[in-house]
Write a protein that holds these residues in place. Structure first.
Motif, mmCIF file in Angstrom:
data_model
loop_
_atom_site.group_PDB
_atom_site.id
_atom_site.type_symbol
_atom_site.label_atom_id
_atom_site.label_comp_id
_atom_site.label_asym_id
_atom_site.label_seq_id
_atom_site.Cartn_x
_atom_site.Cartn_y
_atom_site.Cartn_z
ATOM 1 N N ILE A 13 39.931 49.004 42.533
ATOM 2 C CA ILE A 13 39.098 47.811 42.365
ATOM 3 C C ILE A 13 39.501 47.087 41.088
ATOM 4 C CG2 ILE A 13 36.747 47.005 41.883
ATOM 5 C CD1 ILE A 13 35.795 49.257 43.808
ATOM 6 N N ALA A 14 39.660 47.833 39.997
ATOM 7 C CA ALA A 14 40.047 47.222 38.713
ATOM 8 C C ALA A 14 41.397 46.523 38.844
ATOM 9 C CB ALA A 14 40.093 48.277 37.610
ATOM 10 N N LEU A 15 42.350 47.145 39.530
ATOM 11 C CA LEU A 15 43.674 46.539 39.702
ATOM 12 C C LEU A 15 43.601 45.277 40.541
ATOM 13 C CD1 LEU A 15 45.876 49.721 40.202
ATOM 14 C CD2 LEU A 15 45.863 48.179 38.236
ATOM 15 N N PHE A 16 42.742 45.262 41.537
ATOM 16 C CA PHE A 16 42.593 44.083 42.388
ATOM 17 C C PHE A 16 41.940 42.932 41.618
ATOM 18 C CE2 PHE A 16 39.710 41.632 45.161
ATOM 19 C CZ PHE A 16 40.651 40.992 45.939
ATOM 20 N N GLN A 17 40.953 43.247 40.798
ATOM 21 C CA GLN A 17 40.180 42.205 40.127
ATOM 22 C C GLN A 17 40.892 41.594 38.930
ATOM 23 O OE1 GLN A 17 36.414 44.100 39.273
ATOM 24 N NE2 GLN A 17 35.573 43.421 41.207
ATOM 25 N N PHE A 18 41.757 42.330 38.267
ATOM 26 C CA PHE A 18 42.401 41.878 37.033
ATOM 27 C C PHE A 18 43.752 41.257 37.347
ATOM 28 C CE2 PHE A 18 44.898 42.822 33.119
ATOM 29 C CZ PHE A 18 44.165 42.051 32.242
ATOM 30 N N THR A 19 43.897 39.959 37.061
ATOM 31 C CA THR A 19 45.109 39.224 37.394
ATOM 32 C C THR A 19 45.898 38.862 36.131
ATOM 33 O OG1 THR A 19 44.065 37.052 37.236
ATOM 34 C CG2 THR A 19 43.906 38.190 39.382
ATOM 35 N N PRO A 20 47.163 38.465 36.289
ATOM 36 C CA PRO A 20 47.933 37.998 35.137
ATOM 37 C C PRO A 20 47.255 36.829 34.414
ATOM 38 C CG PRO A 20 49.411 38.431 36.955
ATOM 39 C CD PRO A 20 48.009 38.548 37.496
ATOM 40 N N THR A 21 46.640 35.924 35.158
ATOM 41 C CA THR A 21 45.929 34.807 34.551
ATOM 42 C C THR A 21 44.757 35.317 33.710
ATOM 43 O OG1 THR A 21 46.562 33.341 36.354
ATOM 44 C CG2 THR A 21 44.678 32.653 35.019
ATOM 45 N N HIS A 22 44.045 36.325 34.237
ATOM 46 C CA HIS A 22 42.959 36.925 33.465
ATOM 47 C C HIS A 22 43.460 37.458 32.131
ATOM 48 C CE1 HIS A 22 40.457 37.781 37.315
ATOM 49 N NE2 HIS A 22 39.962 36.725 36.684
ATOM 50 N N CYS A 23 44.627 38.071 32.155
ATOM 51 C CA CYS A 23 45.171 38.680 30.945
ATOM 52 C C CYS A 23 45.362 37.628 29.852
ATOM 53 C CB CYS A 23 46.478 39.394 31.259
ATOM 54 S SG CYS A 23 47.124 40.394 29.894
ATOM 55 N N SER A 24 46.020 36.544 30.197
ATOM 56 C CA SER A 24 46.260 35.513 29.186
ATOM 57 C C SER A 24 44.954 34.820 28.781
ATOM 58 C CB SER A 24 47.301 34.501 29.661
ATOM 59 O OG SER A 24 46.890 33.857 30.836
ATOM 60 N N GLN A 25 44.042 34.615 29.728
ATOM 61 C CA GLN A 25 42.751 34.008 29.397
ATOM 62 C C GLN A 25 41.942 34.922 28.479
ATOM 63 O OE1 GLN A 25 41.243 33.414 33.388
ATOM 64 N NE2 GLN A 25 41.813 31.236 33.380
ATOM 65 N N PHE A 76 35.891 40.940 34.858
ATOM 66 C CA PHE A 76 36.861 40.179 35.648
ATOM 67 C C PHE A 76 36.484 40.184 37.121
ATOM 68 C CE2 PHE A 76 38.903 42.142 32.009
ATOM 69 C CZ PHE A 76 39.426 41.033 31.372
ATOM 70 N N PHE A 77 36.560 38.983 37.722
ATOM 71 C CA PHE A 77 36.341 38.817 39.149
ATOM 72 C C PHE A 77 37.404 37.867 39.674
ATOM 73 C CE2 PHE A 77 32.181 39.767 37.349
ATOM 74 C CZ PHE A 77 31.810 40.856 38.131
ATOM 75 N N PRO A 78 37.981 38.173 40.842
ATOM 76 C CA PRO A 78 39.025 37.309 41.389
ATOM 77 C C PRO A 78 38.530 35.869 41.551
ATOM 78 C CG PRO A 78 38.862 39.348 42.649
ATOM 79 C CD PRO A 78 37.692 39.322 41.697
ATOM 80 N N GLY A 79 39.376 34.927 41.135
ATOM 81 C CA GLY A 79 39.056 33.520 41.302
ATOM 82 C C GLY A 79 38.210 32.913 40.201
ATOM 83 N N PHE A 80 37.821 33.722 39.217
ATOM 84 C CA PHE A 80 36.983 33.231 38.123
ATOM 85 C C PHE A 80 37.614 33.593 36.790
ATOM 86 C CE2 PHE A 80 34.131 33.836 41.683
ATOM 87 C CZ PHE A 80 33.376 32.677 41.671
#
Length: 103
Positions: A13-25, A76-80
């Motif tokens: 779940i954590a891997l799915f929710q956390f994106t590269p964009t999240h990392c930089s944000q 972190f949530f996908p798309g947000f």
């Protein structure tokens, strides 16, 4: 056995929710450079740069990044964009102390 199965599910779940964009944000929200995140999460600068460039990195590195940000109270949530947890983030690191796991 159920505990390891539950951990695997939570990691997925954590891997799915956390994106590269999240990392930089998330770095921006905390005012952290890639070098500081590298020190904080114990993940190489190269891995962070590859991840933020949407290239493949090991799951262990992605989890370490996710858990380090969560320890700072981010969620972190996908798309947000990342958000701040409403609970005290001080316990997140003790709950997720296994983020530096070996592959």
């Amino acid at each position: 056995m159920a505990s390891s199965a539950m951990n695997l599910i939570l990691e997925r779940i954590a891997l799915f929710q956390f994106t590269p964009t999240h990392c930089s944000q998330a770095r921006g929200m905390l005012g952290w450079s890639i070098e500081q995140l590298s020190r904080e999460a114990k993940v190489s600068v190269d891995d962070i740069q590859r991840f933020e460039a949407q290239q493949d990195v090991a799951d262990a590195a992605r989890l370490a990044l996710t858990y380090r940000f969560e320890a700072q109270g981010l969620v972190f949530f996908p798309g947000f964009a990342p958000g701040r947890s409403t609970s005290n983030g001080s316990t997140a690191e003790s709950v997720r102390g296994d983020y530096a796991m070996a592959e």
